[in-house]
Write an enzyme that holds these catalytic residues in place. Sequence first.
Site, PDB file in Angstrom:
ATOM      1  N   HIS A  34       1.093  -1.071   0.045  1.00  0.00           N
ATOM      2  CA  HIS A  34      -0.097   0.036   0.143  1.00  0.00           C
ATOM      3  C   HIS A  34       0.925   1.284  -0.132  1.00  0.00           C
ATOM      4  O   HIS A  34       2.150   0.946   0.031  1.00  0.00           O
ATOM      5  CB  HIS A  34      -1.130   0.044   1.216  1.00  0.00           C
ATOM      6  N   GLU A  35       0.100   2.292   0.118  1.00  0.00           N
ATOM      7  CA  GLU A  35       1.177   3.754  -0.105  1.00  0.00           C
ATOM      8  C   GLU A  35       1.985   3.817   1.038  1.00  0.00           C
ATOM      9  O   GLU A  35       3.167   4.632   0.880  1.00  0.00           O
ATOM     10  CB  GLU A  35       0.208   5.060   0.090  1.00  0.00           C
ATOM     11  N   HIS A  37       3.730   1.385   2.273  1.00  0.00           N
ATOM     12  CA  HIS A  37       5.090   0.737   1.677  1.00  0.00           C
ATOM     13  C   HIS A  37       5.813   1.657   0.767  1.00  0.00           C
ATOM     14  O   HIS A  37       7.110   1.732   0.541  1.00  0.00           O
ATOM     15  CB  HIS A  37       4.797  -0.621   1.203  1.00  0.00           C
ATOM     16  N   VAL A 176       2.063   6.385   7.604  1.00  0.00           N
ATOM     17  CA  VAL A 176       1.317   6.724   6.323  1.00  0.00           C
ATOM     18  C   VAL A 176      -0.145   6.590   6.685  1.00  0.00           C
ATOM     19  O   VAL A 176      -0.410   5.315   6.854  1.00  0.00           O
ATOM     20  CB  VAL A 176       1.909   6.358   5.031  1.00  0.00           C
ATOM     21  N   MET A 184      -2.501   3.039   7.488  1.00  0.00           N
ATOM     22  CA  MET A 184      -2.294   1.954   6.385  1.00  0.00           C
ATOM     23  C   MET A 184      -1.893   0.811   6.740  1.00  0.00           C
ATOM     24  O   MET A 184      -0.866   0.624   7.591  1.00  0.00           O
ATOM     25  CB  MET A 184      -1.488   2.634   5.007  1.00  0.00           C
TER      26      MET A 184
HETATM   27  P1  AMP Z   1       4.634  -5.283   6.471  1.00  0.00           P
HETATM   28  O1  AMP Z   1       4.444  -5.537   5.003  1.00  0.00           O
HETATM   29  O2  AMP Z   1       3.366  -4.842   7.346  1.00  0.00           O
HETATM   30  O3  AMP Z   1       5.547  -5.967   7.425  1.00  0.00           O
HETATM   31  O4  AMP Z   1       5.481  -3.814   6.601  1.00  0.00           O
HETATM   32  C1  AMP Z   1       6.677  -3.646   6.009  1.00  0.00           C
HETATM   33  C2  AMP Z   1       7.339  -2.284   6.200  1.00  0.00           C
HETATM   34  O5  AMP Z   1       6.174  -1.242   5.801  1.00  0.00           O
HETATM   35  C3  AMP Z   1       7.495  -2.175   7.729  1.00  0.00           C
HETATM   36  O6  AMP Z   1       8.731  -1.435   8.339  1.00  0.00           O
HETATM   37  C4  AMP Z   1       6.368  -1.613   8.311  1.00  0.00           C
HETATM   38  O7  AMP Z   1       6.573  -0.602   9.519  1.00  0.00           O
HETATM   39  C5  AMP Z   1       5.981  -0.383   7.131  1.00  0.00           C
HETATM   40  N1  AMP Z   1       4.409  -0.042   7.209  1.00  0.00           N
HETATM   41  C6  AMP Z   1       3.377  -0.609   7.046  1.00  0.00           C
HETATM   42  N2  AMP Z   1       2.424   0.362   7.120  1.00  0.00           N
HETATM   43  C7  AMP Z   1       3.050   1.300   7.213  1.00  0.00           C
HETATM   44  C8  AMP Z   1       2.384   2.710   7.435  1.00  0.00           C
HETATM   45  N3  AMP Z   1       1.155   3.019   6.987  1.00  0.00           N
HETATM   46  N4  AMP Z   1       3.067   3.822   7.186  1.00  0.00           N
HETATM   47  C9  AMP Z   1       4.564   3.576   7.466  1.00  0.00           C
HETATM   48  N5  AMP Z   1       5.215   2.341   7.301  1.00  0.00           N
HETATM   49  C10 AMP Z   1       4.360   1.486   7.203  1.00  0.00           C
END
Ligand code: AMP
Length: 293
Positions: A34-35, A37, A176, A184
Amino acid sequence: MRIIEHVGEMQQQANVWRQEGKIIGLVPTMGYLHEGHLALVKAARSHADVVVVSIFVNPTQFGPGEDFTRYPRNMERDLQLLREAGADAVFLPTAAEIYPHGHETHVEVTRVTLPLCGKSRPSHFRGVTTVVTKLFNIVKPHAAVFGEKDFQQLVTIRRMVQDLNMDVEIVGHPIVREADGLAMSSRNVYLDETQRQTALRLQKSLAAAQALVDTGEKRAEVVLKRVKEVLNGGDDLRIDYAQLRHPQTLEETVLLEGPTLCALATFVGKTRLIDNRVLNVLAKPDVRCLAAS
Ligand code: AMP
């Protein structure tokens, strides 16, 4: 954009880039992008010459009964988004590639992983630190970007990198959010329309905490009472934790005397949602200034 599935090939490519003097940036993800990432990918671009995004739904960071098997996946869409975002390579290993038969080594950070999510998900951070260490050894990044959405994860990775002298710069990125304030998350797809509205209470409770602190309130128990009132203001939300902690040490806060992490985990229906905010704590007003004005 290169798609790399094997550890050896990724390491070789990383060696080539390093020999060419290129700075490598890594964004580890579990996909279903998503945005949030994509903002991390953009941030990596500003720290590096080549940006590698890993997509790996890491089985060892899910506990028994958690959503590992039903975690959302859409590889074609993820790859398209990463092409558009200008990633240079995607590392897409299988579980057997990362944890081949006989794998028995783990990386564990102790103190900062104990509270918050570590308490509710006892083996979670051991899975995270182990896989992130492996990704660092495979992709050989100079810098790696992590979101503040998973604040305890970011603190844990920084601790690990410092304690184990890993030569990787850890870059944190702010949360984000959707236009209405919901952080998100790949897991938001689990929410139906009513639950989606209920989920907004996380962000509202964090805003309420900040508003209370802005009035000069410093007692953690009073701030947390307000947070819980906002969270509990309707059906179908169960609080896993709502806590105030020091943003670096994660020690529990009794009196807010500087920037303070307000960390939340809730279940909306069966979906576990986390959110957080580092509260700005006003310095004490100078009574003499007030008297003079
Ligand atoms: P995930 O795919 O959920 O394991 O997340 C991968 C990376 O993206 C991790 O470092 C998360 O902290 C980051 N991440 C996920 N959602 C958000 C968000 N809404 N805003 C900022 N970083 C995010």
